[in-house]
Design a protein around this motif. Structure first.
Motif, PDB file in Angstrom:
ATOM      1  N   TRP A 122       0.865  -1.178   0.000  1.00 22.78           N
ATOM      2  CA  TRP A 122       0.000   0.000   0.000  1.00 22.78           C
ATOM      3  C   TRP A 122       0.905   1.233   0.000  1.00 22.78           C
ATOM      4  CZ3 TRP A 122       0.438  -3.631   3.803  1.00 22.78           C
ATOM      5  CH2 TRP A 122       1.174  -3.254   4.934  1.00 22.78           C
ATOM      6  N   TYR A 123       0.290   2.404  -0.174  1.00 24.55           N
ATOM      7  CA  TYR A 123       1.048   3.656  -0.156  1.00 24.55           C
ATOM      8  C   TYR A 123       0.855   4.371   1.171  1.00 24.55           C
ATOM      9  CZ  TYR A 123       1.865   3.010  -5.114  1.00 24.55           C
ATOM     10  OH  TYR A 123       2.278   2.506  -6.325  1.00 24.55           O
ATOM     11  N   GLU A 124       1.916   5.066   1.610  1.00 22.69           N
ATOM     12  CA  GLU A 124       1.881   5.809   2.863  1.00 22.69           C
ATOM     13  C   GLU A 124       2.587   7.154   2.705  1.00 22.69           C
ATOM     14  OE1 GLU A 124       3.489   3.880   6.244  1.00 22.69           O
ATOM     15  OE2 GLU A 124       2.392   1.998   5.946  1.00 22.69           O
ATOM     16  N   PRO A 125       2.204   8.153   3.524  1.00 22.66           N
ATOM     17  CA  PRO A 125       2.971   9.408   3.565  1.00 22.66           C
ATOM     18  C   PRO A 125       4.335   9.149   4.197  1.00 22.66           C
ATOM     19  CG  PRO A 125       0.813   9.614   4.647  1.00 22.66           C
ATOM     20  CD  PRO A 125       1.064   8.167   4.439  1.00 22.66           C
ATOM     21  N   VAL A 126       5.386   9.698   3.615  1.00 22.71           N
ATOM     22  CA  VAL A 126       6.726   9.462   4.163  1.00 22.71           C
ATOM     23  C   VAL A 126       7.538  10.733   4.398  1.00 22.71           C
ATOM     24  CG1 VAL A 126       6.919   7.135   3.219  1.00 22.71           C
ATOM     25  CG2 VAL A 126       7.723   9.066   1.872  1.00 22.71           C
ATOM     26  N   ALA A 127       7.174  11.861   3.747  1.00 23.13           N
ATOM     27  CA  ALA A 127       8.035  13.030   3.900  1.00 23.13           C
ATOM     28  C   ALA A 127       7.272  14.328   3.668  1.00 23.13           C
ATOM     29  CB  ALA A 127       9.201  12.962   2.916  1.00 23.13           C
ATOM     30  N   THR A 128       7.546  15.305   4.508  1.00 30.80           N
ATOM     31  CA  THR A 128       7.043  16.659   4.280  1.00 30.80           C
ATOM     32  C   THR A 128       7.932  17.330   3.227  1.00 30.80           C
ATOM     33  OG1 THR A 128       8.474  17.619   5.973  1.00 30.80           O
ATOM     34  CG2 THR A 128       6.284  16.811   6.674  1.00 30.80           C
ATOM     35  N   ASN A 167      -2.085  15.929  -1.562  1.00 26.18           N
ATOM     36  CA  ASN A 167      -2.562  17.017  -0.732  1.00 26.18           C
ATOM     37  C   ASN A 167      -3.071  16.504   0.615  1.00 26.18           C
ATOM     38  OD1 ASN A 167      -2.061  19.040  -2.643  1.00 26.18           O
ATOM     39  ND2 ASN A 167      -4.049  18.717  -3.635  1.00 26.18           N
ATOM     40  N   ALA A 168      -2.967  17.326   1.644  1.00 25.82           N
ATOM     41  CA  ALA A 168      -3.417  16.949   2.985  1.00 25.82           C
ATOM     42  C   ALA A 168      -4.908  16.614   2.969  1.00 25.82           C
ATOM     43  CB  ALA A 168      -3.140  18.076   3.964  1.00 25.82           C
ATOM     44  N   GLY A 169      -5.276  15.607   3.738  1.00 25.65           N
ATOM     45  CA  GLY A 169      -6.678  15.239   3.864  1.00 25.65           C
ATOM     46  C   GLY A 169      -7.232  14.445   2.700  1.00 25.65           C
ATOM     47  N   THR A 170      -6.360  14.007   1.783  1.00 24.85           N
ATOM     48  CA  THR A 170      -6.810  13.209   0.647  1.00 24.85           C
ATOM     49  C   THR A 170      -6.015  11.924   0.560  1.00 24.85           C
ATOM     50  OG1 THR A 170      -5.263  14.183  -0.951  1.00 24.85           O
ATOM     51  CG2 THR A 170      -7.371  15.318  -0.620  1.00 24.85           C
ATOM     52  N   PRO A 187      -4.609   8.791  -2.262  1.00 27.95           N
ATOM     53  CA  PRO A 187      -4.338   8.591  -3.682  1.00 27.95           C
ATOM     54  C   PRO A 187      -5.502   7.886  -4.377  1.00 27.95           C
ATOM     55  CG  PRO A 187      -2.467   7.890  -2.341  1.00 27.95           C
ATOM     56  CD  PRO A 187      -3.602   8.122  -1.397  1.00 27.95           C
ATOM     57  N   ALA A 188      -5.727   8.243  -5.628  1.00 22.60           N
ATOM     58  CA  ALA A 188      -6.743   7.569  -6.436  1.00 22.60           C
ATOM     59  C   ALA A 188      -6.125   6.299  -7.008  1.00 22.60           C
ATOM     60  CB  ALA A 188      -7.235   8.494  -7.544  1.00 22.60           C
ATOM     61  N   LYS A 234      -5.835   1.790  -6.250  1.00 20.93           N
ATOM     62  CA  LYS A 234      -6.390   0.651  -5.518  1.00 20.93           C
ATOM     63  C   LYS A 234      -5.531   0.250  -4.335  1.00 20.93           C
ATOM     64  CE  LYS A 234      -4.333  -2.997  -8.406  1.00 20.93           C
ATOM     65  NZ  LYS A 234      -4.617  -4.176  -9.256  1.00 20.93           N
ATOM     66  N   HIS A 235      -4.305   0.761  -4.285  1.00 14.07           N
ATOM     67  CA  HIS A 235      -3.414   0.449  -3.165  1.00 14.07           C
ATOM     68  C   HIS A 235      -3.348   1.586  -2.143  1.00 14.07           C
ATOM     69  CE1 HIS A 235      -2.165  -3.225  -5.060  1.00 14.07           C
ATOM     70  NE2 HIS A 235      -1.766  -2.583  -6.141  1.00 14.07           N
ATOM     71  N   ALA A 236      -4.270   2.520  -2.225  1.00 14.17           N
ATOM     72  CA  ALA A 236      -4.345   3.568  -1.208  1.00 14.17           C
ATOM     73  C   ALA A 236      -4.734   2.936   0.129  1.00 14.17           C
ATOM     74  CB  ALA A 236      -5.374   4.616  -1.617  1.00 14.17           C
ATOM     75  N   PRO A 237      -4.280   3.500   1.253  1.00 10.42           N
ATOM     76  CA  PRO A 237      -4.580   2.922   2.567  1.00 10.42           C
ATOM     77  C   PRO A 237      -5.994   3.280   3.028  1.00 10.42           C
ATOM     78  CG  PRO A 237      -3.281   4.897   2.849  1.00 10.42           C
ATOM     79  CD  PRO A 237      -3.382   4.675   1.360  1.00 10.42           C
ATOM     80  N   THR A 238      -6.984   2.765   2.334  1.00 12.57           N
ATOM     81  CA  THR A 238      -8.387   2.993   2.686  1.00 12.57           C
ATOM     82  C   THR A 238      -8.762   2.148   3.898  1.00 12.57           C
ATOM     83  OG1 THR A 238      -8.931   1.324   1.023  1.00 12.57           O
ATOM     84  CG2 THR A 238      -9.081   3.635   0.352  1.00 12.57           C
ATOM     85  N   PRO A 239      -9.889   2.446   4.553  1.00 16.09           N
ATOM     86  CA  PRO A 239     -10.263   1.657   5.738  1.00 16.09           C
ATOM     87  C   PRO A 239     -10.346   0.159   5.488  1.00 16.09           C
ATOM     88  CG  PRO A 239     -11.576   3.656   5.642  1.00 16.09           C
ATOM     89  CD  PRO A 239     -10.787   3.612   4.357  1.00 16.09           C
ATOM     90  N   ASP A 240     -10.810  -0.262   4.298  1.00 11.11           N
ATOM     91  CA  ASP A 240     -10.894  -1.701   4.049  1.00 11.11           C
ATOM     92  C   ASP A 240      -9.516  -2.341   3.963  1.00 11.11           C
ATOM     93  OD1 ASP A 240     -10.680  -0.201   1.619  1.00 11.11           O
ATOM     94  OD2 ASP A 240     -11.098  -2.011   0.480  1.00 11.11           O
TER      95      ASP A 240
END
Length: 358
Positions: free
Chosen positions: A89-95, A182-185, A187-188, A190-196
């Motif tokens: 999956w994808y995750e935020p890693v850097a500002t 962007n903050a609060g969004t 990625p579009a 299928k590997h975005a870290p969605t709740p499921d």
């Protein structure tokens, strides 16, 4: 399209990219340009060099419930043999500032420092400067970033591999290069870290009490007389596992609820009670009713009657608990996952002589 342009190793210097698990974000170094210690066992250090593994994750997992104290915890086996937890999956890693700090250090040590931008690839100084500072597009067509997007609200993301599926080819599906979100969004993708995705990740971390049934007689039964099976109250309770990726503002809580004990006598020459072999779990967490003296001939709520004696080789009595799995998550999301089971076995000798259980 985001793609990698040059491959390097995943070894990074102390001021290069390091996945740092924190309550609010990941960082590449701190505000002084120095990288913090590696997060737990997933990182290592030697002198001034730090190693950031592709399996480092900021997902925090906590479990509550699971039965009485002293019971050993075991992993569940999904009843669906085709079910698997997410491979990556994808995750935020850097500002923006953290990325700039890392690249500034690269400029001073271009031959030694590397910045990981996918689970398997890293970029050197020239490409990092061109793409993230000067805004040049990638060779694969991805847009560049002017001055690391300083002043914008968001973070750079990259793929993370599930350590439990590190050898699975699917774990390398998250190979988009370090990209802006962007903050609060999310990625579009299928590997975005969605709740499921987090719910499935949490499911894979569930630990349940080991199934230790009480049986009378315990290891030697008698043909045509019932063997009573039960578990004391409070043994089995709901287990809740919460997976949270705070940096992305996403969470999910997966709940495993025990619903039945299934008995398999280990032979076709036996009768189970109930006939399905599924003994329901009572509201207090107990299963069946304990055997009491003088009840040897009665039909138990949960149990087995063997119709044929063993002949030197015991039957393998198996007992498996079925756990019903559901989940809820951020944004009101909810759903269900395949039931899980945990099974134990024990030897049962069956004799011909009629006797009374004691």
């Amino acid at each position: 399209m985001r793609s990698a342009a040059r491959a390097y190793s995943l070894v990074v210097a102390s001021v290069s990219v390091l996945l740092l698990a924190s309550p609010t974000a990941f960082a590449i170094g701190d505000k002084h340009g120095q990288a913090p210690p590696p997060p737990g066992p997933s990182g290592g250090s030697s002198g001034s060099t730090l190693t950031a593994k592709a399996t480092d994750t900021g997902i925090k997992v906590t479990q509550s419930g699971g039965g009485t104290s002293g019971t050993s915890a075991k992993a569940l086996a999904p009843v669906d043999p085709n079910w698997e937890p997410p491979a990556c999956w994808y995750e935020p890693v850097a500002t923006p500032q953290a990325l700039k700090t890392a690249v500034d250090r690269l400029k001073k040590n271009p031959n030694d420092d590397l910045v990981p931008v996918t689970p398997t690839l890293s970029w050197g100084e020239d490409l990092m400067v061109d793409h993230y500072e000067k805004g040049k597009a990638e060779s694969g067509g991805g847009d560049g970033y002017e001055n690391y997007n300083l002043g914008k609200d968001g973070m750079f993301w990259r793929g993370v591999i599930n350590a439990d599926r590190a050898n699975d080819p699917e774990s390398y599906d998250c190979e988009d290069t370090l990209f802006w979100q962007n903050a609060g969004t999310l990625p579009a993708d299928k590997h975005a870290p969605t709740p499921d995705i987090l719910a499935a990740y949490a499911y894979d971390k569930i630990k349940v009490p080991e199934t230790e049934i009480e049986a009378r007689p315990a290891t030697r039964s008698t043909v045509n007389l019932p063997t009573w099976v039960w578990l004391d109250k409070g043994t089995f309770k709901e287990v809740k596992v919460r997976a949270e990726l705070a940096a992305a503002g996403v969470w999910a809580e997966t709940t495993a609820k025990p619903v039945a004990l299934h008995l398999n006598p280990g032979t076709g020459d036996a009768e189970t009670y109930p006939a399905s072999g599924d003994c329901t779990i009572n509201g207090d967490g107990s299963i069946g009713t304990p055997y009491a003296k003088g009840e040897a001939g009665r039909t138990p709520q949960c149990g087995i009657t063997y119709r044929r004696a063993t002949d030197g080789k015991p039957y393998r009595l198996s007992a498996s608990i079925t756990w019903q799995i559901s989940w809820q998550g951020s944004g009101g999301a909810q759903g269900a996952l395949p039931d899980g089971t945990f099974e134990t076995t024990q030897d049962m000798d069956v004799q011909e002589i009629q006797s009374v259980n004691r």
